[in-house]
Design a protein around this motif. Sequence first.
Motif, PDB file in Angstrom:
ATOM      1  N   ASP A   1       0.834  -1.197   0.000  1.00  0.00           N
ATOM      2  CA  ASP A   1       0.000   0.000   0.000  1.00  0.00           C
ATOM      3  C   ASP A   1       0.877   1.258   0.000  1.00  0.00           C
ATOM      4  O   ASP A   1       0.784   2.122   0.890  1.00  0.00           O
ATOM      5  CB  ASP A   1      -0.916  -0.007   1.228  1.00  0.00           C
ATOM      6  CG  ASP A   1      -1.939   1.117   1.211  1.00  0.00           C
ATOM      7  OD1 ASP A   1      -2.385   1.531   2.298  1.00  0.00           O
ATOM      8  OD2 ASP A   1      -2.263   1.596   0.098  1.00  0.00           O
ATOM      9  N   SER A   2       1.733   1.375  -0.978  1.00  0.00           N
ATOM     10  CA  SER A   2       2.697   2.474  -1.010  1.00  0.00           C
ATOM     11  C   SER A   2       2.002   3.837  -1.034  1.00  0.00           C
ATOM     12  O   SER A   2       0.923   4.001  -1.614  1.00  0.00           O
ATOM     13  CB  SER A   2       3.629   2.318  -2.210  1.00  0.00           C
ATOM     14  OG  SER A   2       2.885   2.247  -3.407  1.00  0.00           O
ATOM     15  N   GLN A   3       2.621   4.789  -0.372  1.00  0.00           N
ATOM     16  CA  GLN A   3       2.095   6.140  -0.231  1.00  0.00           C
ATOM     17  C   GLN A   3       3.075   7.146  -0.828  1.00  0.00           C
ATOM     18  O   GLN A   3       4.272   6.889  -0.866  1.00  0.00           O
ATOM     19  CB  GLN A   3       1.896   6.461   1.246  1.00  0.00           C
ATOM     20  CG  GLN A   3       0.977   5.496   1.989  1.00  0.00           C
ATOM     21  CD  GLN A   3      -0.434   5.560   1.465  1.00  0.00           C
ATOM     22  OE1 GLN A   3      -1.011   6.647   1.345  1.00  0.00           O
ATOM     23  NE2 GLN A   3      -1.009   4.403   1.126  1.00  0.00           N
ATOM     24  N   PRO A   4       2.589   8.306  -1.238  1.00  0.00           N
ATOM     25  CA  PRO A   4       3.520   9.344  -1.734  1.00  0.00           C
ATOM     26  C   PRO A   4       4.618   9.673  -0.719  1.00  0.00           C
ATOM     27  O   PRO A   4       5.745  10.002  -1.102  1.00  0.00           O
ATOM     28  CB  PRO A   4       2.603  10.539  -1.987  1.00  0.00           C
ATOM     29  CG  PRO A   4       1.278   9.921  -2.324  1.00  0.00           C
ATOM     30  CD  PRO A   4       1.183   8.697  -1.449  1.00  0.00           C
ATOM     31  N   SER A   5       4.301   9.548   0.564  1.00  0.00           N
ATOM     32  CA  SER A   5       5.303   9.826   1.604  1.00  0.00           C
ATOM     33  C   SER A   5       6.413   8.776   1.650  1.00  0.00           C
ATOM     34  O   SER A   5       7.426   8.968   2.329  1.00  0.00           O
ATOM     35  CB  SER A   5       4.637   9.908   2.980  1.00  0.00           C
ATOM     36  OG  SER A   5       3.957   8.688   3.258  1.00  0.00           O
ATOM     37  N   ASP A   6       6.244   7.674   0.929  1.00  0.00           N
ATOM     38  CA  ASP A   6       7.303   6.662   0.828  1.00  0.00           C
ATOM     39  C   ASP A   6       8.341   7.047  -0.223  1.00  0.00           C
ATOM     40  O   ASP A   6       9.375   6.380  -0.348  1.00  0.00           O
ATOM     41  CB  ASP A   6       6.724   5.293   0.463  1.00  0.00           C
ATOM     42  CG  ASP A   6       5.812   4.728   1.544  1.00  0.00           C
ATOM     43  OD1 ASP A   6       4.832   4.039   1.191  1.00  0.00           O
ATOM     44  OD2 ASP A   6       6.074   4.982   2.744  1.00  0.00           O
ATOM     45  N   SER A   7       8.079   8.095  -0.983  1.00  0.00           N
ATOM     46  CA  SER A   7       9.027   8.534  -2.007  1.00  0.00           C
ATOM     47  C   SER A   7      10.339   8.956  -1.338  1.00  0.00           C
ATOM     48  O   SER A   7      10.364   9.859  -0.498  1.00  0.00           O
ATOM     49  CB  SER A   7       8.447   9.708  -2.800  1.00  0.00           C
ATOM     50  OG  SER A   7       7.278   9.316  -3.485  1.00  0.00           O
ATOM     51  N   ALA A   8      11.402   8.273  -1.701  1.00  0.00           N
ATOM     52  CA  ALA A   8      12.695   8.470  -1.046  1.00  0.00           C
ATOM     53  C   ALA A   8      13.711   7.590  -1.766  1.00  0.00           C
ATOM     54  O   ALA A   8      13.368   6.831  -2.677  1.00  0.00           O
ATOM     55  CB  ALA A   8      12.631   8.090   0.432  1.00  0.00           C
TER      56      ALA A   8
ATOM     57  N   THR B   1      18.212   2.888  -4.268  1.00  0.00           N
ATOM     58  CA  THR B   1      17.176   2.930  -5.305  1.00  0.00           C
ATOM     59  C   THR B   1      16.269   4.116  -5.031  1.00  0.00           C
ATOM     60  O   THR B   1      15.729   4.252  -3.932  1.00  0.00           O
ATOM     61  CB  THR B   1      16.328   1.649  -5.322  1.00  0.00           C
ATOM     62  OG1 THR B   1      17.153   0.532  -5.591  1.00  0.00           O
ATOM     63  CG2 THR B   1      15.229   1.744  -6.390  1.00  0.00           C
ATOM     64  N   ILE B   2      16.092   4.979  -6.043  1.00  0.00           N
ATOM     65  CA  ILE B   2      15.178   6.116  -5.918  1.00  0.00           C
ATOM     66  C   ILE B   2      13.759   5.615  -6.195  1.00  0.00           C
ATOM     67  O   ILE B   2      13.487   5.035  -7.253  1.00  0.00           O
ATOM     68  CB  ILE B   2      15.547   7.222  -6.917  1.00  0.00           C
ATOM     69  CG1 ILE B   2      16.951   7.759  -6.618  1.00  0.00           C
ATOM     70  CG2 ILE B   2      14.528   8.369  -6.867  1.00  0.00           C
ATOM     71  CD1 ILE B   2      17.502   8.667  -7.706  1.00  0.00           C
ATOM     72  N   LEU B   3      12.858   5.822  -5.240  1.00  0.00           N
ATOM     73  CA  LEU B   3      11.462   5.401  -5.382  1.00  0.00           C
ATOM     74  C   LEU B   3      10.573   6.636  -5.448  1.00  0.00           C
ATOM     75  O   LEU B   3      10.688   7.532  -4.612  1.00  0.00           O
ATOM     76  CB  LEU B   3      11.032   4.526  -4.194  1.00  0.00           C
ATOM     77  CG  LEU B   3       9.553   4.176  -4.118  1.00  0.00           C
ATOM     78  CD1 LEU B   3       9.162   3.272  -5.289  1.00  0.00           C
ATOM     79  CD2 LEU B   3       9.211   3.504  -2.792  1.00  0.00           C
ATOM     80  N   ARG B   4       9.691   6.651  -6.431  1.00  0.00           N
ATOM     81  CA  ARG B   4       8.702   7.723  -6.541  1.00  0.00           C
ATOM     82  C   ARG B   4       7.315   7.091  -6.553  1.00  0.00           C
ATOM     83  O   ARG B   4       7.014   6.249  -7.403  1.00  0.00           O
ATOM     84  CB  ARG B   4       8.931   8.529  -7.821  1.00  0.00           C
ATOM     85  CG  ARG B   4      10.269   9.246  -7.829  1.00  0.00           C
ATOM     86  CD  ARG B   4      10.469  10.103  -9.067  1.00  0.00           C
ATOM     87  NE  ARG B   4      11.809  10.699  -9.067  1.00  0.00           N
ATOM     88  CZ  ARG B   4      12.618  10.729 -10.119  1.00  0.00           C
ATOM     89  NH1 ARG B   4      12.238  10.206 -11.271  1.00  0.00           N
ATOM     90  NH2 ARG B   4      13.794  11.292 -10.029  1.00  0.00           N
ATOM     91  N   VAL B   5       6.478   7.477  -5.595  1.00  0.00           N
ATOM     92  CA  VAL B   5       5.111   6.987  -5.519  1.00  0.00           C
ATOM     93  C   VAL B   5       4.198   8.125  -5.941  1.00  0.00           C
ATOM     94  O   VAL B   5       4.142   9.174  -5.302  1.00  0.00           O
ATOM     95  CB  VAL B   5       4.754   6.516  -4.096  1.00  0.00           C
ATOM     96  CG1 VAL B   5       3.325   5.984  -4.072  1.00  0.00           C
ATOM     97  CG2 VAL B   5       5.742   5.453  -3.617  1.00  0.00           C
ATOM     98  N   LYS B   6       3.473   7.907  -7.045  1.00  0.00           N
ATOM     99  CA  LYS B   6       2.648   8.971  -7.614  1.00  0.00           C
ATOM    100  C   LYS B   6       1.231   8.876  -7.070  1.00  0.00           C
ATOM    101  O   LYS B   6       0.641   7.802  -7.034  1.00  0.00           O
ATOM    102  CB  LYS B   6       2.636   8.845  -9.140  1.00  0.00           C
ATOM    103  CG  LYS B   6       3.995   8.987  -9.789  1.00  0.00           C
ATOM    104  CD  LYS B   6       3.933   8.695 -11.276  1.00  0.00           C
ATOM    105  CE  LYS B   6       3.600   7.233 -11.529  1.00  0.00           C
ATOM    106  NZ  LYS B   6       3.650   6.879 -12.975  1.00  0.00           N
ATOM    107  N   SER B   7       0.668  10.029  -6.677  1.00  0.00           N
ATOM    108  CA  SER B   7      -0.708  10.047  -6.173  1.00  0.00           C
ATOM    109  C   SER B   7      -1.694  10.198  -7.324  1.00  0.00           C
ATOM    110  O   SER B   7      -1.315  10.551  -8.444  1.00  0.00           O
ATOM    111  CB  SER B   7      -0.895  11.196  -5.183  1.00  0.00           C
ATOM    112  OG  SER B   7      -0.557  12.418  -5.777  1.00  0.00           O
TER     113      SER B   7
END
Lengths: 114, 112
Positions: B78-85, B106-112
Amino acid sequence: DVKVTQSSRYLVKRTGEKVFLECVQDMDHENMFWYRQDPGLGLRLIYFSYDVKMKEKGDIPEGYSVSREKKERFSLILESASTNQTSMYLCASSLIWAGMDEQYFGPGTRLTVT
Amino acid sequence: QKEVEQDPGPLSVPEGAIVSLNCTYSNSAFQYFMWYRQYSRKGPELLMYTYSSGNKEDGRFTAQVDKSSKYISLFIRDSQPSDSATYLCAMIHMEYGNKLVFGAGTILRVKS
């Protein structure tokens, strides 16, 4: 809360200058570390110290030296800055040496050498 | 060859997706395996650690170690935008004391 502070967030220096990066931790930790972080390379260990006045080379010590005169303070010195030392520098500290112990990081200093 | 290999990404996923982040390593003497999370313009912070093989769960995060394959994973449900890091794997070789060996991150971007 453990706090690790670094003297500058951003620094611009000229080639050949002597550069000092300071790190202070407030939790009486034994160990302190200096890393540099570059895209695609992750964090690489420059030097570490497990006691006052003690220092050990890490994986990439060339061009750097360190000083630890007090337990809470660990300084990284670039004797003669070069452009290939442009990088993000991160300081960390941990309580014990043996095995698993969390390293606490400062916010980093982004150094640009022109 | 690097001791620890990690795909730098970036990895871009929609909100709510399951994220899988992975590292491989070459030194069978590594015993502690950690995941650090680094937000933009901040230092890394320890997210989870495991000792030897197996799984460890903490809320939406699961860390998995397979020593036979020299492979570790971090799953985010359940990834959230706040997990972007940036997520960095790190390992400790007991003979090296508390010295960490890091993957590239690894750069992770979670898009809302």
